[in-house]
Motif scaffolding. Sequence first.
Motif, PDB file in Angstrom:
ATOM      1  N   ILE A 112     -37.326  65.475  67.111  1.00 33.21           N
ATOM      2  CA  ILE A 112     -36.528  64.392  66.525  1.00 33.21           C
ATOM      3  C   ILE A 112     -36.912  64.187  65.061  1.00 33.21           C
ATOM      4  O   ILE A 112     -36.045  64.056  64.188  1.00 33.21           O
ATOM      5  CB  ILE A 112     -36.719  63.093  67.338  1.00 33.21           C
ATOM      6  CG1 ILE A 112     -36.065  63.237  68.720  1.00 33.21           C
ATOM      7  CG2 ILE A 112     -36.115  61.894  66.593  1.00 33.21           C
ATOM      8  CD1 ILE A 112     -36.524  62.189  69.717  1.00 33.21           C
ATOM      9  N   ARG A 113     -38.202  64.214  64.785  1.00 35.67           N
ATOM     10  CA  ARG A 113     -38.666  64.062  63.393  1.00 35.67           C
ATOM     11  C   ARG A 113     -38.226  65.261  62.550  1.00 35.67           C
ATOM     12  O   ARG A 113     -37.771  65.105  61.412  1.00 35.67           O
ATOM     13  CB  ARG A 113     -40.189  63.907  63.360  1.00 35.67           C
ATOM     14  CG  ARG A 113     -40.689  62.547  63.837  1.00 35.67           C
ATOM     15  CD  ARG A 113     -42.167  62.363  63.536  1.00 35.67           C
ATOM     16  NE  ARG A 113     -43.001  63.220  64.369  1.00 35.67           N
ATOM     17  CZ  ARG A 113     -43.505  62.844  65.547  1.00 35.67           C
ATOM     18  NH1 ARG A 113     -43.270  61.629  66.020  1.00 35.67           N
ATOM     19  NH2 ARG A 113     -44.271  63.671  66.241  1.00 35.67           N
ATOM     20  N   ASP A 114     -38.356  66.452  63.100  1.00 34.03           N
ATOM     21  CA  ASP A 114     -37.999  67.666  62.357  1.00 34.03           C
ATOM     22  C   ASP A 114     -36.529  67.657  61.948  1.00 34.03           C
ATOM     23  O   ASP A 114     -36.176  68.156  60.866  1.00 34.03           O
ATOM     24  CB  ASP A 114     -38.292  68.914  63.197  1.00 34.03           C
ATOM     25  CG  ASP A 114     -39.787  69.151  63.393  1.00 34.03           C
ATOM     26  OD1 ASP A 114     -40.588  68.549  62.644  1.00 34.03           O
ATOM     27  OD2 ASP A 114     -40.142  69.932  64.294  1.00 34.03           O
ATOM     28  N   HIS A 115     -35.682  67.136  62.807  1.00 31.63           N
ATOM     29  CA  HIS A 115     -34.240  67.132  62.540  1.00 31.63           C
ATOM     30  C   HIS A 115     -33.759  65.799  61.974  1.00 31.63           C
ATOM     31  O   HIS A 115     -32.552  65.626  61.782  1.00 31.63           O
ATOM     32  CB  HIS A 115     -33.466  67.468  63.828  1.00 31.63           C
ATOM     33  CG  HIS A 115     -33.546  68.908  64.214  1.00 31.63           C
ATOM     34  ND1 HIS A 115     -32.633  69.846  63.798  1.00 31.63           N
ATOM     35  CD2 HIS A 115     -34.468  69.577  64.959  1.00 31.63           C
ATOM     36  CE1 HIS A 115     -32.957  71.034  64.286  1.00 31.63           C
ATOM     37  NE2 HIS A 115     -34.071  70.899  64.991  1.00 31.63           N
ATOM     38  N   GLU A 116     -34.706  64.889  61.721  1.00 32.17           N
ATOM     39  CA  GLU A 116     -34.375  63.570  61.174  1.00 32.17           C
ATOM     40  C   GLU A 116     -33.237  62.928  61.964  1.00 32.17           C
ATOM     41  O   GLU A 116     -32.231  62.464  61.419  1.00 32.17           O
ATOM     42  CB  GLU A 116     -34.010  63.679  59.690  1.00 32.17           C
ATOM     43  CG  GLU A 116     -35.160  64.225  58.847  1.00 32.17           C
ATOM     44  CD  GLU A 116     -34.807  64.331  57.372  1.00 32.17           C
ATOM     45  OE1 GLU A 116     -33.604  64.236  57.032  1.00 32.17           O
ATOM     46  OE2 GLU A 116     -35.726  64.511  56.561  1.00 32.17           O
ATOM     47  N   MET A 117     -33.418  62.898  63.267  1.00 31.60           N
ATOM     48  CA  MET A 117     -32.380  62.402  64.157  1.00 31.60           C
ATOM     49  C   MET A 117     -32.441  60.887  64.288  1.00 31.60           C
ATOM     50  O   MET A 117     -33.517  60.279  64.216  1.00 31.60           O
ATOM     51  CB  MET A 117     -32.521  63.040  65.549  1.00 31.60           C
ATOM     52  CG  MET A 117     -32.345  64.535  65.555  1.00 31.60           C
ATOM     53  SD  MET A 117     -32.746  65.278  67.152  1.00 31.60           S
ATOM     54  CE  MET A 117     -31.330  64.773  68.106  1.00 31.60           C
TER      55      MET A 117
END
Length: 212
Positions: free
Chosen positions: A184-189
């Motif tokens: 979630i953090r990696d994709h800025e979701m």
Amino acid sequence: MQQNRNFNKIFKNIVQNLDISNGKPKLLLHVCCGPCSTIPLERLKNYFDITLLFNNSNIYPKKEHDRRYEELNRYIDETGYGYPIIYIDYDYDKYIADLKPYAEMPEGRERCRICFKKRLKQLFEIASENHFDYACTVMSISRYKNSKDLNTIGEELAKEYPSVKWLYADFKKENGYEDSLQIIRDHEMYFQEYCGCEFSYKKYQEKQENNH
């Protein structure tokens, strides 16, 4: 006994014994949002021909429903998964009618089980009509969703729709929830702050007001 069943172990046993030499079995996977889809898709992608079902008229308000659907689409695009998504039109008033008698009930009780069953029953209906081999939901990734309830409902529905197998799962196990947070953090979701329904939304609002 039912309460002692290890649904993650059952899941692993099923997928490890699949014969995919002549093609992957077809799986219709109920998804509620992008964040909850992260680890489930990681664990399913090598074993199944996946189609996603976005059937979430429980989510309130509609702009929240639409935002979660948009984030799901963005995640599927960014990862290159490219899975087809079946979208069920939003009909909150009709959906919520069965849940209103349980409005004051705490989250995780009968109201939630009714909500699970409404969506999972439609999952099985569509899976059966379209000749899917398996049906599953991503919801067990959540710390707030009871995997026993979800798998018990799925097991019961599989008896009503014998052409579709229920894929047992508890995606929060083996650090599933924690690993999902990193994706979630990696994709800025967008990561929602409440389950979805107006009852959980009101509880979230009350909590926010009490913290100020």
